[in-house]
Design an enzyme around this catalytic site. Structure first.
Site, short mmCIF file in Angstrom:
data_model
loop_
_atom_site.label_atom_id
_atom_site.label_comp_id
_atom_site.label_asym_id
_atom_site.label_seq_id
_atom_site.Cartn_x
_atom_site.Cartn_y
_atom_site.Cartn_z
N ARG A 46 -3.67 0.70 -3.33
CA ARG A 46 -3.37 -0.52 -2.59
C ARG A 46 -3.30 -1.67 -3.59
O ARG A 46 -3.92 -1.63 -4.64
CB ARG A 46 -4.43 -0.80 -1.53
N CYS A 47 -2.52 -2.67 -3.21
CA CYS A 47 -2.38 -3.84 -4.08
C CYS A 47 -2.83 -5.07 -3.31
O CYS A 47 -2.34 -5.33 -2.20
CB CYS A 47 -0.94 -3.98 -4.54
N LYS A 99 0.84 -1.19 0.00
CA LYS A 99 0.00 0.00 0.00
C LYS A 99 0.87 1.24 0.00
O LYS A 99 2.03 1.21 0.42
CB LYS A 99 -0.93 0.01 1.21
N ASP A 152 11.95 5.05 -12.82
CA ASP A 152 11.87 4.77 -11.38
C ASP A 152 12.42 3.38 -11.07
O ASP A 152 11.76 2.57 -10.42
CB ASP A 152 10.43 4.91 -10.87
N GLY A 161 0.43 5.90 -0.64
CA GLY A 161 -0.46 7.04 -0.50
C GLY A 161 -1.46 7.15 -1.63
O GLY A 161 -2.40 7.94 -1.55
N PHE A 162 -1.29 6.34 -2.68
CA PHE A 162 -2.11 6.50 -3.87
C PHE A 162 -2.98 5.28 -4.16
O PHE A 162 -4.07 5.41 -4.69
CB PHE A 162 -1.18 6.78 -5.06
#
Length: 678
Positions: free
Chosen positions: A89-90, A84, A199, A86-87
């Site tokens: 959840r998985c 999880k 990234d 701030g944007f």
């Protein structure tokens, strides 16, 4: 976190997000393992780069147990939370129709209420769904309902390299080559399609059930543009940002290569190259390319990292040049890693040419055999005659710890002759019994005492006694006392390799001498920069030779020892920062009496009374040895490979940290278990 589940620019750092990290296998044969040292906030990855997304919005904490695609009607059962930020959840989700499992990235509709937010998610989906490569996370499908957007991705059950790094802290060079080859393969695919990842970090390299790497999370990925049109946004993870990105000169393929160099450094050194406690200082170090290369890295690794972490992008090696570097071409890369390598140092076989040579040497040295047999070299009387120069040659005797069928052994003339079945001697039978005892681990040593009277049981009993007494008297304390600034030099094992499936256990001491304890109990040491050889028979009779005057019968064995030595030199890192000067060639090194592997640690007992315990998961080490005045010294080597030596009496009086106390208790229980079974 399991797969590329959410945009990197919108999440917390991987370590902050994931508390569900790999744990060592439970020890069914002894006490619980010591926990790894606490991962303090100061050593965590710095806060993520600020983004345009509103982090103040809260993700809805609950997701329905079953989610249904409104268009197809297919339903999916929600499983465990994988990660999880701030944007998003998985979650792990299972298709109720096919039972197929996915990693599903769940993004609340409240997070994409603005057009530019919706565009970012759309771009990520449209880009990812076009990708198809062995080392890229597979995109399956997506849908949305009134509450969320659901992106279905390939499930990577062994989580990510960040989880492996968290459990292991550093990886061996063969492992790093194994993972980097796969990362580069996936990255070349992206670059050839004109896509920048932007990234690259440990948390975005996912590992599937078969220990294969998948490159994921394309939330920051972008199309490669001309220099004039390149994106000037600062995005990514602070520790891995390239200088040109920080200087707003735009992203190119070279920026991904820089991040790859940071990944390599982190895996091998235990921390990112430019990590500091202050984000501004980290950025300053990156812009100035100011970092340290540990001396325990191999020269090839140092050269490659230096060639990648170049300030000017055009001066960096490209991906093909990296693969052509001597770090890859002259180093061993395993075809596959065992799942246990997620939490402990794996036992890796040497490269195939050396393996073939090992097999060839074994056949020539051990002779042909119809039954599985092990060798005992020239007996004491014959070897004594060899030393005195009386006998020209002798017969190497083959023996198994089981009764063997008639087999062939070389005769003194070099011809093969038939031999009768050989019954084990009492000492060999006792050794066989030692191997079969219930204490988990390999015991490759004779139970007969050494010339100084030491036996594995005696060393273990003595060590357990003094450590137990120390713990019993030790007061409560929160930290370790001051360590000795200039401790008395002693020898300890800095590298080791387990090749006992064929030959034995090899190790390097801190004075760079090499020892191998062969399976049948003989011991072979290369000392004094490989100029001197110390050899010990199974009855503990010692012999010393100059390398140039080594008897013919021992030369093949020496080649096996040298191959192990070369493997350790080229592929393994030093175990700590504690070194000592080379000892005189006439002084035999301490002999390894016994080595034992538990699920969590490697235990080594030496004939000079030294005990060394290496813990797999965090590479910490405990070494107990005797000083010249007969008192005991205890050395603790931390996960950062820093060594601290204390008089055992000082620890008994002043106490120590919970971290060290826990390890000492574990060692005592191991030794007491050993003594009970011996």
């Amino acid at each position: 976190m399991d797969t590329g589940c959410f945009s990197a620019a919108q999440r917390l750092s991987c370590h902050a997000m994931n508390s569900d990290l790999p744990k060592p296998c439970p020890d069914h044969h002894g006490p619980p393992p010591p926990p790894p040292p606490p991962h303090t906030p100061s050593s965590a990855v710095p806060p993520p780069v600020k983004t345009n997304r509103n982090r103040s919005e809260q993700i809805k904490p609950e997701l329905a147990p079953v989610v249904t695609d409104p268009k197809t009607g297919r339903s999916y059962s929600k499983g465990k939370l994988l990660g999880k930020g701030g944007f998003a959840r998985c979650y792990e989700m299972t298709d109720l129709t096919s039972n197929k499992m996915y990693a599903v990235k769940v993004i609340p509709q409240s997070r994409v209420s603005k057009p530019h937010q919706r565009d970012k998610i759309t771009n990520e989906i449209e880009l990812h769904k076009t990708l198809s490569h062995k080392h890229v996370v597979k995109f399956s499908h997506h849908f949305e309902d009134h509450e969320n957007i659901y992106i279905f991705l390939e499930l990577c059950s062994r989580k990510s390299l960040a989880h492996i790094w968290k459990a292991r802290h550093t990886l061996t060079e063969p492992e790093v080559r194994y993972y980097l080859r796969q990362i580069i393969s996936g990255l070349k695919y992206l670059h050839n399609r004109g896509i920048l990842h932007r990234d690259l970090k440990l948390g975005n390299f996912f590992i599937n059930e078969n220990m294969e790497l998948r490159l994921g999370d394309f939330g920051l990925a972008a199309k490669l543009e001309t220099v004039e049109l390149r994106k000037k946004t600062i995005c990514g993870t602070p520790n891995y940002l390239a200088p040109e990105v920080l200087n707003r000169q735009g992203h190119g393929t070279e920026s991904d290569v820089w991040s790859l160099g940071c990944v390599m450094y982190t895996l091998m050194c235990g921390n990112p190259p430019f990590e500091t406690l202050d984000l501004k200082e980290t950025y300053k170090c990156i812009k100035e390319v100011r970092y340290n290369l540990p001396s325990n890295l191999s020269p090839a690794a140092q050269k490659l990292i230096s060639s990648v972490l170049q300030k000017v992008p055009s001066n960096r090696l490209n991906l093909d040049q990296i693969l052509a570097h001597e770090f890859f071409t002259k180093g061993f890369t395993p075809d596959k890693l065992p799942p246990s390598s997620c939490v402990m140092v794996p036992e890796l076989h040497p490269p195939s040419p050396a393996k073939k040579f090992f097999t060839k040497m074994a056949k020539s040295f051990f002779g042909k055999k119809k039954a599985k047999a092990e060798k005992i070299p020239c007996d004491e009387k014959e070897l004594s005659k060899l030393v005195s120069g009386i006998v020209k040659c002798s017969v190497s005797r083959q023996i198994s710890y089981k009764t063997v069928e008639a087999h062939e052994v070389p005769s003194p003339t070099g011809q093969l002759v038939s031999s009768v079945p050989l019954e084990p001697t009492p000492a060999e039978e006792e050794s066989r019994k030692s191997v079969s005892r219930s204490f988990k681990g390999t015991m490759a040593s004779s139970t007969e005492p050494c010339e100084d009277g030491s036996t594995p049981a005696a060393v273990a009993e003595s060590a357990a006694k003094v450590l137990n007494a120390c713990l019993a008297a030790m007061p409560a304390a929160t930290r370790n006392p001051p360590c000795l600034s200039r401790p008395e030099p002693f020898l300890w094992v800095t590298k080791w390799v387990d090749y006992s499936n064929k030959y034995g256990f090899g190790y390097q001491l801190s004075n760079h001498s090499i020892g191998v304890l062969f399976n049948e109990g003989t011991h072979f040491s290369l000392c004094d920069q490989r100029k001197t050889i110390h050899y010990c028979l199974t009855n503990n009779k010692h012999f010393s030779f100059q390398t140039s005057a080594l008897p013919e019968q021992l030369r093949s064995q020496k080649q096996i020892v040298e191959l192990m030595a070369n493997y350790m030199e080229q592929n393994l890192m030093e175990g700590g920062d504690l070194h000592c000067e080379d000892q005189a060639s006439s002084t035999p090194p301490p002999l390894l009496l016994q080595w034992v592997k538990t699920d969590h640690a490697l235990v080594m007992l030496f004939n000079n009374g030294t005990l060394q315990v290496n813990f797999y998961t965090d590479h910490t080490k405990v070494i107990l040895c005797k000083s010249s005045d007969g008192s005991h010294l205890l050395t603790y080597i931390s996960r950062e490979r820093a060594s601290y030596t204390y008089p055992l009496a000082m620890l008994s009086e002043a106490g120590c940290s919970a971290e060290l106390r826990h390890r000492l208790r574990y060692v005592v229980q191991l030794l007491q278990h050993h003594h009970t079974d011996a």
